[in-house]
Design an enzyme around this catalytic site. Sequence first.
Site, PDB file in Angstrom:
ATOM      1  N   HIS A  19     -25.658 -16.373-107.105  1.00 14.36           N
ATOM      2  CA  HIS A  19     -25.560 -17.551-106.240  1.00 14.36           C
ATOM      3  C   HIS A  19     -24.367 -17.343-105.320  1.00 14.36           C
ATOM      4  CE1 HIS A  19     -27.697 -19.605-109.789  1.00 14.36           C
ATOM      5  NE2 HIS A  19     -28.571 -19.234-108.882  1.00 14.36           N
ATOM      6  N   GLU A  56     -20.957 -19.197-105.032  1.00 15.75           N
ATOM      7  CA  GLU A  56     -20.049 -19.152-106.185  1.00 15.75           C
ATOM      8  C   GLU A  56     -19.089 -17.967-106.030  1.00 15.75           C
ATOM      9  OE1 GLU A  56     -23.721 -21.141-108.663  1.00 15.75           O
ATOM     10  OE2 GLU A  56     -22.991 -19.191-109.316  1.00 15.75           O
ATOM     11  N   HIS A  70     -20.886 -16.822-112.902  1.00 19.67           N
ATOM     12  CA  HIS A  70     -21.286 -17.906-111.999  1.00 19.67           C
ATOM     13  C   HIS A  70     -20.168 -18.923-111.817  1.00 19.67           C
ATOM     14  CE1 HIS A  70     -25.763 -17.313-111.783  1.00 19.67           C
ATOM     15  NE2 HIS A  70     -25.438 -16.467-112.743  1.00 19.67           N
ATOM     16  N   GLU A 111     -19.481 -19.380-116.720  1.00 18.96           N
ATOM     17  CA  GLU A 111     -19.350 -20.365-115.631  1.00 18.96           C
ATOM     18  C   GLU A 111     -17.887 -20.724-115.413  1.00 18.96           C
ATOM     19  OE1 GLU A 111     -21.756 -21.711-113.759  1.00 18.96           O
ATOM     20  OE2 GLU A 111     -23.604 -21.168-114.839  1.00 18.96           O
TER      21      GLU A 111
HETATM   22 ZN    ZN Z   1     -24.782 -19.889-110.396  1.00 18.99          ZN
END
Ligand code: ZN
Length: 377
Positions: free
Chosen positions: A166, A169, A259, A335
């Site tokens: 992504h 990010e 992420h 994350e």
């Molecule tokens: Zn992500």
Amino acid sequence: MRINTAFDSGNIDVIEANSSDNIRLTIRKDHQSDFYQWFHYKLFAEVGEEHVMIIENAGKSAYPDGWKDYQALASYDRDTWFRVPTEYDGEKLTIRHTPEQESVYYAYFVPYSYERHLDLIQQAQQSVDCYHELLGETIDGRELNLLIIGEPSEEKNTIWVTARQHPGESMAEWLMEGLLGRLLDDEDGVARKLLDENVFYVVPNMNPDGSVRGHLRTNAVGTNLNREWAEPSLEKSPEVFYVLKRMQETGVDMFLDVHGDEALPYNFVAGCEGIPSYDERHKHLEETFKNALLAATPEFQDEFGYEKDEPGKANMTVACSAVGERFKCLSYTLEMPFKDNADLPDEDFGWSSTRCQRLGEDVLTAILAVSPILRKV
Ligand SMILES: [Zn+2]
């Protein structure tokens, strides 16, 4: 007063910018997609005057919860990024700042440019422990770069680390910079021991097209790469296609996919407890890694995170689950916050690029703890 976005990862549309107390903006959607949330623009300002910048479509963005308690980032020198007062009323995001210099950059998170990515690759290549491989080219014709660190051998574990599927990010690539810096430091004991036992396959940016285009979540043709791992295609998701193909050649003993999360102000991991083959061995590997990271840094915690998947209910198009199942290996999504780590808040900078780098270094300590048992039953 002018606003410009004609640079790497620039994203904002101007509705009106006639007076500094009412600058009306909207974030552009990812190309061929409805996702949007990433913004990055340059303001030519009136020094000493308060500027009120209103992002009018914030409430309809991909993750509106991300705006709650969020503070935007600003920078004069594109190196130091500090937080500026930001409010969200459920619909509009209002950023207030009184610039001390003629021009200022604002962004959703500290940007990580494609040029910096290319520098990172070339710098890594200078190490005798690192081999640089071009996995393929993206739809826009950019490089999909792989760094192989350590001498491949049958006896060693194969560890894959990927980041920034992504593209908005950007914290994920900052983490990679810290991880690579430590792993390539031949005076670091953790790195030396890790390279005795493991070979690392590192993709610091899985989505260079989306990154340069200023996307939040998708590649050049609007594909969310982290939903392509069941059946990637050269037309829609060459980035995943090339990485998965290479993984099949090398095998995988551990996978970490990095992420950022828009809403939660914490660092956390999400495992693959919902995949069909999940068992006690898998659980033990997860616990070992997690406990080692908890011991390594207070920036990591395990209290707040995503809800766990029910057994057998994992989404198998997601990288972490697809790789965990196919290779029966430890597989985690890591994350990081856009906002801050609420356990260790920093009012001036929030979660910063330096803290991402430090976490990347600490991740290696946790990998060292799990390395001896990655292949054991
Ligand atoms: Zn992500």
